[in-house]
Structure formats: C-alpha cells, structure tokens
Design a protein around this motif. Structure first.
Motif, PDB file in Angstrom:
ATOM      1  N   CYS A   1     -16.123 118.397  25.154  1.00  0.00           N
ATOM      2  CA  CYS A   1     -16.158 116.954  24.900  1.00  0.00           C
ATOM      3  C   CYS A   1     -15.762 116.206  26.158  1.00  0.00           C
ATOM      4  O   CYS A   1     -15.145 116.766  27.069  1.00  0.00           O
ATOM      5  CB  CYS A   1     -15.214 116.586  23.752  1.00  0.00           C
ATOM      6  N   GLY A   2     -16.137 114.943  26.184  1.00  0.00           N
ATOM      7  CA  GLY A   2     -15.705 114.042  27.241  1.00  0.00           C
ATOM      8  C   GLY A   2     -14.528 113.231  26.723  1.00  0.00           C
ATOM      9  O   GLY A   2     -14.527 112.822  25.563  1.00  0.00           O
ATOM     10  N   ALA A   3     -13.524 112.987  27.589  1.00  0.00           N
ATOM     11  CA  ALA A   3     -12.371 112.178  27.187  1.00  0.00           C
ATOM     12  C   ALA A   3     -12.609 110.734  27.580  1.00  0.00           C
ATOM     13  O   ALA A   3     -13.045 110.450  28.701  1.00  0.00           O
ATOM     14  CB  ALA A   3     -11.104 112.703  27.845  1.00  0.00           C
TER      15      ALA A   3
ATOM     16  N   VAL B   1     -15.301 112.263  22.989  1.00  0.00           N
ATOM     17  CA  VAL B   1     -16.653 112.170  22.427  1.00  0.00           C
ATOM     18  C   VAL B   1     -17.425 113.473  22.603  1.00  0.00           C
ATOM     19  O   VAL B   1     -17.331 114.126  23.632  1.00  0.00           O
ATOM     20  CB  VAL B   1     -17.429 110.979  23.066  1.00  0.00           C
ATOM     21  N   GLU B   2     -18.162 113.815  21.542  1.00  0.00           N
ATOM     22  CA  GLU B   2     -19.128 114.928  21.584  1.00  0.00           C
ATOM     23  C   GLU B   2     -20.318 114.518  20.731  1.00  0.00           C
ATOM     24  O   GLU B   2     -20.439 113.337  20.396  1.00  0.00           O
ATOM     25  CB  GLU B   2     -18.478 116.249  21.140  1.00  0.00           C
ATOM     26  N   MET B   3     -21.179 115.459  20.356  1.00  0.00           N
ATOM     27  CA  MET B   3     -22.435 115.031  19.752  1.00  0.00           C
ATOM     28  C   MET B   3     -22.847 115.812  18.496  1.00  0.00           C
ATOM     29  O   MET B   3     -24.007 115.738  18.090  1.00  0.00           O
ATOM     30  CB  MET B   3     -23.561 115.107  20.802  1.00  0.00           C
ATOM     31  N   GLU B   4     -21.932 116.551  17.878  1.00  0.00           N
ATOM     32  CA  GLU B   4     -22.345 117.417  16.767  1.00  0.00           C
ATOM     33  C   GLU B   4     -21.449 117.409  15.525  1.00  0.00           C
ATOM     34  O   GLU B   4     -21.927 117.655  14.412  1.00  0.00           O
ATOM     35  CB  GLU B   4     -22.458 118.891  17.238  1.00  0.00           C
TER      36      GLU B   4
HETATM   37  N1  HPA Z   1     -20.413 112.753  25.987  1.00  0.00           N
HETATM   38  C1  HPA Z   1     -20.920 113.360  24.914  1.00  0.00           C
HETATM   39  N2  HPA Z   1     -20.784 114.656  24.688  1.00  0.00           N
HETATM   40  C2  HPA Z   1     -20.103 115.388  25.592  1.00  0.00           C
HETATM   41  C3  HPA Z   1     -19.553 114.824  26.738  1.00  0.00           C
HETATM   42  C4  HPA Z   1     -19.715 113.422  26.936  1.00  0.00           C
HETATM   43  O1  HPA Z   1     -19.249 112.851  27.929  1.00  0.00           O
HETATM   44  N3  HPA Z   1     -18.947 115.810  27.447  1.00  0.00           N
HETATM   45  C5  HPA Z   1     -19.128 116.948  26.747  1.00  0.00           C
HETATM   46  N4  HPA Z   1     -19.822 116.698  25.627  1.00  0.00           N
END
Ligand code: HPA
Length: 234
Positions: free
Chosen positions: A91-93, A178-181
């Motif tokens: 994820c991104g912080a 943030v992530e996407m799943e």
């Molecule tokens: N955004 C979305 N998903 C992610 C990110 C991000 O910056 N980094 C790792 N997964």
C-alpha cells in the motif's frame, strides 16, 4: 474448473493466501511450501496448493483492482469451497505517520467504488474484514513479536490522479494508506458469509515519494508472507 481458474474441485485448500502478483504466489510456493502442485495457470494467474508445516494451504494471485480480486475471490469462495482468503499486498501511505516496511492489518476498507452496491446491494462506504482472520493475524503477530498496526485503509480504483490531496473518503474514515483490492474482497466475503482479511506492507510514502527499492522488497514481503502463513495454521 471455474470460469477463470482451471484447478479441479478439491485441488484448492480451505485457506488461500492471495498476493496481487502471480510471481509472489510462485515465490511463496517455492520458498515456503512442500508437496507443491500448480493447480491453475489460466491467464498467468498462478494458483499453487502445498503444505506449510503439514497443513494444506493454497496461494494464488488476485491481480490488481476490484474487478480482478472480485472475480478470483468469488470463484474461490463459491466454486472451490474456500473458507478464508488472506490478501497480502502493498500500500501507499498518505501520511508520514507510517513508515516504509510498516505492516498493517486492515480493520475496514473505505471506498468510493460502487462495486459492493451493484454486486450485492451493500450500500456501506466502509466494509470491515470478515470473520476471525483479522484476530488471528493480530494474535500471530504478537507470538512472532512483529509490530503490526490495525487501521482502516482506502481502497481505490485510482492509482494515478491529478489532485495530490488526500481523497475525502480517506479523510472521512481515517485511512492512513491506500491500496486497490480489500474493499471488493471484504464485500464478497460479507455477502457469502466467508472469512477475509488483508495484511499490507507500506511500499511507498506518497507525500515524500519514498519507496521500497527492488532489492529491499523481497525481505519486506517475506515478513508479511511469514505472518500470513503462520496465521493460516490457526
Ligand atoms: N496507490 C494505490 N495502491 C497502491 C499504492 C498506491 O500508492 N502503493 C501500493 N499499492
């Protein structure tokens, strides 16, 4: 076989560890599992079943984003009788309160996505992890002396965006990353009455543009893989 997975019924374990990347699934199978069989390679989304410390576990990729994890998790839960999916991702912080390599155990995933609404009539903007996998991760982390943070996260459809401000939904639900799943995984599990959790390693700090380098990545991800494998034994 299901529409997107070519494994036969019975070839997938009750617990599935799910990285985003098929090569990470392969890495887990190669480095941690014994008696491994590759049970699906449709679309290069590899699934493996093997043993970890004697217990049968499967590992396979979700791909990126809600449509992809929505498809794989649904087919695993409904066609292969999987009980528990533990997503292991990065994820991104949004904040420098988090640091690279921090490990997060996701409490709720908040999203602007309409996935849960249009798939299952779930209207909530934030969906919690499902069942007891989250608690087992916390317990296991304690036993392994691993510091993890239980947080809400933003699950987004968007990786690249014009506006650098932290999106409103992330502020509303107090999401430092943030992530996407996770949102789609939790929605499927909630609708189907299954267990789902998400462990994330912070791979980039969005405001400072720091990120984990390619050679640091392997060790960082190993910690999370070991946490998920030990959790799967419970
Ligand atoms: N955004 C979305 N998903 C992610 C990110 C991000 O910056 N980094 C790792 N997964």
């Amino acid at each position: 076989m299901s529409v997107h997975i070519s494994a036969k019924k019975g070839e997938i374990a009750k617990t599935v560890l799910m990285p985003g990347d098929p090569l990470r699934a392969q890495y887990i199978a190669d480095n941690y599992l014994t008696d491994v069989t590759m049970v699906s390679k449709t679309r290069n989304i590899y699934y493996f079943t093997g043993k970890f410390k004697g217990k049968e576990i499967s590992v396979g990729a979700s791909g990126m984003g809600f449509p992809s994890i929505g498809i794989y998790s649904y087919e695993l839960f409904t066609e292969y009788d999987v009980d528990t999916i533990i997503r292991i991702g990065t994820c991104g912080a949004y904040t420098t309160d988090l640091q690279l390599f921090d490990i997060l155990n996701v409490d709720k995933a908040a999203s602007e996505s309409t996935y849960a609404k249009f798939a299952w009539g779930i209207e909530d903007e934030a969906i919690a992890n499902q069942g007891n996998a989250f608690d087992k991760i916390n317990e296991t982390a304690k036993e392994l002396n691993l510091a993890t943070k239980a947080v809400n996260i933003h699950s987004s459809d968007i990786f690249y965006r014009k506006d650098p401000a932290v999106p409103a939904i992330a502020q509303k639900y107090n999401c430092p990353a943030v992530e996407m799943e996770a949102f789609a995984l939790f929605a499927n599990a909630q609708y189907l009455g299954k267990n789902a959790a998400t462990i994330l390693t912070v791979s980039d700090i969005i405001p400072t543009r720091e990120f984990i380098s390619a050679d640091q990545r392997e060790q960082a991800l190993r910690t999370m893989m070991e946490l998920s494998l030990e959790t799967a034994l419970k």
